[in-house]
Write a protein that holds these residues in place. Structure first.
Motif, mmCIF file in Angstrom:
data_model
loop_
_atom_site.group_PDB
_atom_site.id
_atom_site.type_symbol
_atom_site.label_atom_id
_atom_site.label_comp_id
_atom_site.label_asym_id
_atom_site.label_seq_id
_atom_site.Cartn_x
_atom_site.Cartn_y
_atom_site.Cartn_z
ATOM 1 N N VAL A 89 17.022 63.930 47.109
ATOM 2 C CA VAL A 89 16.150 65.052 47.793
ATOM 3 C C VAL A 89 14.760 64.224 48.272
ATOM 4 O O VAL A 89 14.454 63.219 47.643
ATOM 5 C CB VAL A 89 15.649 66.207 47.231
ATOM 6 C CG1 VAL A 89 17.048 67.236 46.934
ATOM 7 C CG2 VAL A 89 14.951 66.144 45.700
ATOM 8 N N ASP A 90 14.180 64.716 49.212
ATOM 9 C CA ASP A 90 12.999 63.986 49.818
ATOM 10 C C ASP A 90 11.726 64.165 48.656
ATOM 11 O O ASP A 90 11.274 63.062 48.452
ATOM 12 C CB ASP A 90 12.527 64.160 51.122
ATOM 13 C CG ASP A 90 13.627 63.717 52.256
ATOM 14 O OD1 ASP A 90 13.989 62.695 51.868
ATOM 15 O OD2 ASP A 90 13.711 64.539 53.244
ATOM 16 N N ASP A 91 11.331 65.301 48.388
ATOM 17 C CA ASP A 91 10.232 65.830 47.622
ATOM 18 C C ASP A 91 10.863 66.110 46.344
ATOM 19 O O ASP A 91 10.923 67.358 46.213
ATOM 20 C CB ASP A 91 9.302 66.814 48.330
ATOM 21 C CG ASP A 91 8.220 66.995 47.921
ATOM 22 O OD1 ASP A 91 7.939 66.585 46.377
ATOM 23 O OD2 ASP A 91 6.900 67.405 48.410
ATOM 24 N N ILE A 92 11.043 65.563 45.338
ATOM 25 C CA ILE A 92 11.725 65.976 43.966
ATOM 26 C C ILE A 92 10.682 66.786 43.300
ATOM 27 O O ILE A 92 11.280 67.884 42.916
ATOM 28 C CB ILE A 92 11.747 64.660 43.161
ATOM 29 C CG1 ILE A 92 12.880 65.280 42.005
ATOM 30 C CG2 ILE A 92 10.820 63.927 42.625
ATOM 31 C CD1 ILE A 92 14.338 65.602 42.390
ATOM 32 N N ASP A 93 9.506 66.810 43.451
ATOM 33 C CA ASP A 93 8.518 67.772 42.792
ATOM 34 C C ASP A 93 8.643 69.161 43.434
ATOM 35 O O ASP A 93 8.760 70.285 42.663
ATOM 36 C CB ASP A 93 7.195 67.417 43.086
ATOM 37 C CG ASP A 93 6.800 66.026 41.976
ATOM 38 O OD1 ASP A 93 7.156 66.124 40.912
ATOM 39 O OD2 ASP A 93 6.601 65.018 42.625
ATOM 40 N N ALA A 94 8.767 69.190 44.742
ATOM 41 C CA ALA A 94 8.701 70.550 45.340
ATOM 42 C C ALA A 94 10.107 70.972 45.105
ATOM 43 O O ALA A 94 10.339 72.183 44.899
ATOM 44 C CB ALA A 94 8.522 70.369 46.845
ATOM 45 N N HIS A 95 11.277 70.295 45.099
ATOM 46 C CA HIS A 95 12.423 70.715 44.877
ATOM 47 C C HIS A 95 12.610 71.034 43.673
ATOM 48 O O HIS A 95 13.266 72.433 43.416
ATOM 49 C CB HIS A 95 13.478 69.485 45.231
ATOM 50 C CG HIS A 95 15.088 70.099 45.235
ATOM 51 N ND1 HIS A 95 15.688 70.247 44.380
ATOM 52 C CD2 HIS A 95 15.816 70.399 46.235
ATOM 53 C CE1 HIS A 95 17.019 70.509 44.446
ATOM 54 N NE2 HIS A 95 16.992 71.020 45.794
ATOM 55 N N TYR A 96 12.401 70.644 42.564
ATOM 56 C CA TYR A 96 12.140 71.096 41.213
ATOM 57 C C TYR A 96 11.599 72.477 41.207
ATOM 58 O O TYR A 96 12.045 73.454 40.406
ATOM 59 C CB TYR A 96 11.417 70.195 40.236
ATOM 60 C CG TYR A 96 11.528 70.460 38.894
ATOM 61 C CD1 TYR A 96 12.604 70.452 38.151
ATOM 62 C CD2 TYR A 96 10.415 70.785 38.246
ATOM 63 C CE1 TYR A 96 12.514 70.781 36.863
ATOM 64 C CE2 TYR A 96 10.284 71.186 36.804
ATOM 65 C CZ TYR A 96 11.325 71.177 36.206
ATOM 66 O OH TYR A 96 11.306 71.488 34.866
ATOM 67 N N ALA A 97 10.333 72.466 41.795
ATOM 68 C CA ALA A 97 9.575 73.903 41.696
ATOM 69 C C ALA A 97 10.515 75.034 42.233
ATOM 70 O O ALA A 97 10.366 76.252 41.625
ATOM 71 C CB ALA A 97 8.243 73.767 42.236
ATOM 72 N N GLN A 98 10.954 74.709 43.321
ATOM 73 C CA GLN A 98 11.667 75.575 44.040
ATOM 74 C C GLN A 98 13.171 76.117 43.118
ATOM 75 O O GLN A 98 13.255 77.232 43.097
ATOM 76 C CB GLN A 98 12.131 74.903 45.461
ATOM 77 C CG GLN A 98 13.321 75.981 46.247
ATOM 78 C CD GLN A 98 13.563 75.387 47.574
ATOM 79 O OE1 GLN A 98 12.621 74.632 48.125
ATOM 80 N NE2 GLN A 98 14.577 75.215 48.210
ATOM 81 N N ALA A 99 13.874 75.194 42.860
ATOM 82 C CA ALA A 99 14.850 75.599 41.749
ATOM 83 C C ALA A 99 14.420 76.287 40.653
ATOM 84 O O ALA A 99 15.227 77.457 40.383
ATOM 85 C CB ALA A 99 15.686 74.262 41.358
ATOM 86 N N VAL A 100 13.373 75.954 39.919
ATOM 87 C CA VAL A 100 12.771 76.693 39.023
ATOM 88 C C VAL A 100 12.448 78.156 39.395
ATOM 89 O O VAL A 100 12.676 79.219 38.663
ATOM 90 C CB VAL A 100 11.629 75.949 38.181
ATOM 91 C CG1 VAL A 100 11.071 77.057 37.156
ATOM 92 C CG2 VAL A 100 12.176 74.840 37.483
ATOM 93 N N ARG A 101 11.795 78.191 40.314
ATOM 94 C CA ARG A 101 11.450 79.679 40.772
ATOM 95 C C ARG A 101 12.712 80.582 41.154
ATOM 96 O O ARG A 101 12.637 81.876 41.117
ATOM 97 C CB ARG A 101 10.569 79.712 42.260
ATOM 98 C CG ARG A 101 9.066 79.488 41.948
ATOM 99 C CD ARG A 101 8.378 79.620 43.339
ATOM 100 N NE ARG A 101 8.691 78.889 44.401
ATOM 101 C CZ ARG A 101 8.396 77.679 44.896
ATOM 102 N NH1 ARG A 101 7.643 76.937 44.059
ATOM 103 N NH2 ARG A 101 8.869 77.168 45.828
ATOM 104 N N ALA A 102 13.709 79.824 41.663
ATOM 105 C CA ALA A 102 15.068 80.655 42.113
ATOM 106 C C ALA A 102 15.808 80.898 40.779
ATOM 107 O O ALA A 102 16.893 81.782 40.886
ATOM 108 C CB ALA A 102 15.790 79.815 42.890
ATOM 109 N N GLY A 103 15.256 80.463 39.681
ATOM 110 C CA GLY A 103 16.199 80.928 38.510
ATOM 111 C C GLY A 103 17.136 79.690 37.740
ATOM 112 O O GLY A 103 17.861 79.847 37.010
#
Length: 183
Positions: free
Chosen positions: A120-134
């Protein structure tokens, strides 16, 4: 995933109907010939509630739906894209000959014999999004060998995923003549 991206919205698998189109903001049916990219290696994951899993994979991991073929409550074949990659998704226990050869993570105590790796391009944003989604994080976001920043998690039905910021770097790429010497 950009905020303006429209994702399909299946609250449960009973929303699919053999008598009508899938309830979505996308046109999700089509043929293989109208999909722009054909990858030669594609992971195929099966879910007990494939419609909900498709929604979740799109919102949590940023996949984009390309194609969904459903028969009532059963997803026969779906393709989701992420960058240059393609993921195939289908319903577990679909009654096909392939069905008897596969188990779901909850039938193996959560153990997997393989997983998907996604750059993925932005691993920090991806990680935060995945955590928010559960997503259940099993290896937190950190620097990993061989020189890649990434994390591992489980999706809503227990499949393991690895996400990384870049492809790992290796000292030398195998060449075809090196492979032929092994056989």
């Amino acid at each position: 995933m950009t905020p303006e991206r429209l994702a399909p919205c299946f609250s449960n698998d009973t929303e699919a109907s053999p008598d009508g189109p899938l309830p979505s903001k996308h046109t999700l049916s089509g043929t293989a010939s109208n999909v722009a990219t054909v990858n030669t290696v594609m992971p195929w994951l099966r879910y007990r509630n494939a419609f909900v899993a498709i929604d979740w994979l799109c919102s949590a991991f940023g996949f984009e739906p390309e194609f969904i073929q459903a028969d009532g409550h059963t997803v026969r074949h779906a393709r989701l894209s992420c960058g240059e990659g393609t993921l195939m998704v289908g319903s577990a226990e679909d009654g096909t000959a392939w069905d008897r050869h596969l188990l779901q993570p909850d039938e193996t105590g959560g153990r997997e014999t393989q997983s998907c790796f996604v750059v993925v391009d932005d691993i920090d944003a991806h990680y935060a999004q995945a955590v928010r989604a559960g997503a259940e994080v099993v290896i937190p976001l950190s620097m990993q060998d061989p020189g890649m920043r990434g994390y591992a998690c489980r999706d809503i039905e227990g499949h393991l995923w690895w996400f990384g910021a870049t492809l790992p770097r290796f000292s030398a790429a195998p060449t075809p003549h090196r492979f032929s010497a092994l056989h």
